[in-house]
Design an enzyme around this catalytic site. Structure first.
Site, PDB file in Angstrom:
ATOM      1  N   LYS A  10       0.815  -1.211   0.000  1.00  0.00           N
ATOM      2  CA  LYS A  10       0.000   0.000   0.000  1.00  0.00           C
ATOM      3  C   LYS A  10       0.855   1.271   0.000  1.00  0.00           C
ATOM      4  O   LYS A  10       0.633   2.169  -0.795  1.00  0.00           O
ATOM      5  CB  LYS A  10      -0.926   0.043   1.226  1.00  0.00           C
ATOM      6  N   ARG A  84      -9.611   0.771   8.166  1.00  0.00           N
ATOM      7  CA  ARG A  84      -9.142  -0.573   8.521  1.00  0.00           C
ATOM      8  C   ARG A  84     -10.180  -1.340   9.313  1.00  0.00           C
ATOM      9  O   ARG A  84      -9.910  -2.477   9.714  1.00  0.00           O
ATOM     10  CB  ARG A  84      -7.889  -0.455   9.392  1.00  0.00           C
ATOM     11  N   ARG A 123      12.065  -5.613   5.299  1.00  0.00           N
ATOM     12  CA  ARG A 123      11.765  -4.229   4.907  1.00  0.00           C
ATOM     13  C   ARG A 123      12.687  -3.239   5.607  1.00  0.00           C
ATOM     14  O   ARG A 123      12.991  -3.360   6.789  1.00  0.00           O
ATOM     15  CB  ARG A 123      10.311  -3.915   5.285  1.00  0.00           C
ATOM     16  N   ARG A 156      11.464  -1.080  10.789  1.00  0.00           N
ATOM     17  CA  ARG A 156      10.372  -0.605  11.635  1.00  0.00           C
ATOM     18  C   ARG A 156      10.270  -1.496  12.854  1.00  0.00           C
ATOM     19  O   ARG A 156      10.439  -2.701  12.748  1.00  0.00           O
ATOM     20  CB  ARG A 156       9.053  -0.663  10.855  1.00  0.00           C
TER      21      ARG A 156
HETATM   22  P1  ADP Z   1       1.025  -1.821   7.823  1.00  0.00           P
HETATM   23  O1  ADP Z   1       2.361  -2.068   7.230  1.00  0.00           O
HETATM   24  O2  ADP Z   1       0.649  -2.863   8.839  1.00  0.00           O
HETATM   25  O3  ADP Z   1      -0.032  -1.588   6.782  1.00  0.00           O
HETATM   26  P2  ADP Z   1       0.864   0.962   8.777  1.00  0.00           P
HETATM   27  O4  ADP Z   1       2.126   1.709   8.636  1.00  0.00           O
HETATM   28  O5  ADP Z   1      -0.248   1.330   7.862  1.00  0.00           O
HETATM   29  O6  ADP Z   1       1.224  -0.577   8.743  1.00  0.00           O
HETATM   30  O7  ADP Z   1       0.311   1.106  10.275  1.00  0.00           O
HETATM   31  C1  ADP Z   1       1.134   0.867  11.403  1.00  0.00           C
HETATM   32  C2  ADP Z   1       0.277   0.768  12.690  1.00  0.00           C
HETATM   33  O8  ADP Z   1      -0.478   2.003  12.881  1.00  0.00           O
HETATM   34  C3  ADP Z   1      -0.801  -0.315  12.679  1.00  0.00           C
HETATM   35  O9  ADP Z   1      -0.302  -1.574  13.068  1.00  0.00           O
HETATM   36  C4  ADP Z   1      -1.813   0.256  13.695  1.00  0.00           C
HETATM   37  O10 ADP Z   1      -1.377   0.084  15.016  1.00  0.00           O
HETATM   38  C5  ADP Z   1      -1.784   1.740  13.406  1.00  0.00           C
HETATM   39  N1  ADP Z   1      -2.811   2.109  12.394  1.00  0.00           N
HETATM   40  C6  ADP Z   1      -2.558   2.529  11.114  1.00  0.00           C
HETATM   41  N2  ADP Z   1      -3.716   2.774  10.442  1.00  0.00           N
HETATM   42  C7  ADP Z   1      -4.716   2.489  11.325  1.00  0.00           C
HETATM   43  C8  ADP Z   1      -6.136   2.533  11.235  1.00  0.00           C
HETATM   44  N3  ADP Z   1      -6.782   2.918  10.116  1.00  0.00           N
HETATM   45  N4  ADP Z   1      -6.858   2.158  12.327  1.00  0.00           N
HETATM   46  C9  ADP Z   1      -6.255   1.776  13.466  1.00  0.00           C
HETATM   47  N5  ADP Z   1      -4.923   1.715  13.611  1.00  0.00           N
HETATM   48  C10 ADP Z   1      -4.144   2.065  12.569  1.00  0.00           C
END
Ligand code: ADP
Length: 212
Positions: A10, A84, A123, A156
């Site tokens: 994404k 999400r 990553r 990360r």
């Molecule tokens: P991923 O690689 O899992 O897609 P992101 O960078 O998008 O990771 O998100 C990292 C963290 O931020 C998630 O594991 C969650 O804790 C929080 N987070 C991100 N977007 C959301 C959302 N829409 N709702 C709730 N928590 C979120």
């Protein structure tokens, strides 16, 4: 809107869309990482959840997005990692109505369990600009410096095997139901996300140019 499991690409595709089409992107995950780094109240409130791979409460995320759309949304936008959960998707309907902006396209990046593991566990991400790459690519493991901004490429903290398990179980129970939600609205398009970034982007570009 870009939907898909952790590691489905994404963030990479959002960045390519911004660069190619000039559409601004918002990513709650990237915003939260920055807040944690800066030690803000929001960062302190959410750090425990993000560190352990759990989703942050819906209300916090919805407020973030509502603010972002009000400030930047006039010329269109890409959501990376939002919504999400079903409550987030429902709240988004209201936000889009209030801003008189229709949702043109929900892109679901489909990836296998092997692809997810392989990408997440190798990553590297730039601490400054968010550029994402892999340890195996272009000798980054010897010189972990961002090719775009000279920032440090780091792992990360949530990209480890046990946190990944929690992230995947959050994804399966809370995010997977969005496939039905957007499937019914016929804005959903599924894309094979197991291919390299350019092949995936070629499909996405076609859909953005001709959403019907
Ligand atoms: P991923 O690689 O899992 O897609 P992101 O960078 O998008 O990771 O998100 C990292 C963290 O931020 C998630 O594991 C969650 O804790 C929080 N987070 C991100 N977007 C959301 C959302 N829409 N709702 C709730 N928590 C979120």
């Amino acid at each position: 809107m870009l939907l898909g499991a952790p590691g489905s690409g994404k963030g990479t595709q959002a960045e390519m869309i911004t660069r190619h089409f000039g559409i601004p992107v918002t990513s709650p995950g990237a915003i939260l990482r920055r807040e944690v780094e800066l030690g803000t109240l929001l960062g302190i409130e959410t750090a425990e959840k993000t560190k352990h791979g759990e989703l942050v409460p819906d209300k916090i995320i919805i407020d973030l997005i509502e603010d972002w759309v009000r400030l930047h949304g006039a010329a269109g936008f890409v959501f990376d990692g939002f919504p999400r959960t079903i409550p987030q998707a429902e709240a988004l309907q209201g936000i889009l109505q209030r801003h008189r902006t229709p949702l043109d396209l929900a892109l679901w990046l489909d990836v296998s369990a092997d692809t997810i593991k392989d990408r997440i566990l190798h990553r590297l991400q730039c601490q400054s600009c968010g550029f994402t790459t892999s340890e195996g690519a272009a000798g980054f493991s010897e010189r972990a410096i961002c090719p775009y901004c000279d920032g440090h490429l780091i792992r990360r903290t949530d990209d480890d095997a046990s946190v990944l398990e929690t992230r995947l179980s959050e994804f399966n129970s809370k995010t997977q139901p969005l496939a039905d939600f957007y499937g019914k609205m016929s804005t959903l398009r599924k894309i094979d996300g197991n291919r390299d970034r350019d092949a995936v982007f070629a499909d996405i570009s076609r859909l953005i140019e001709q959403p019907a």
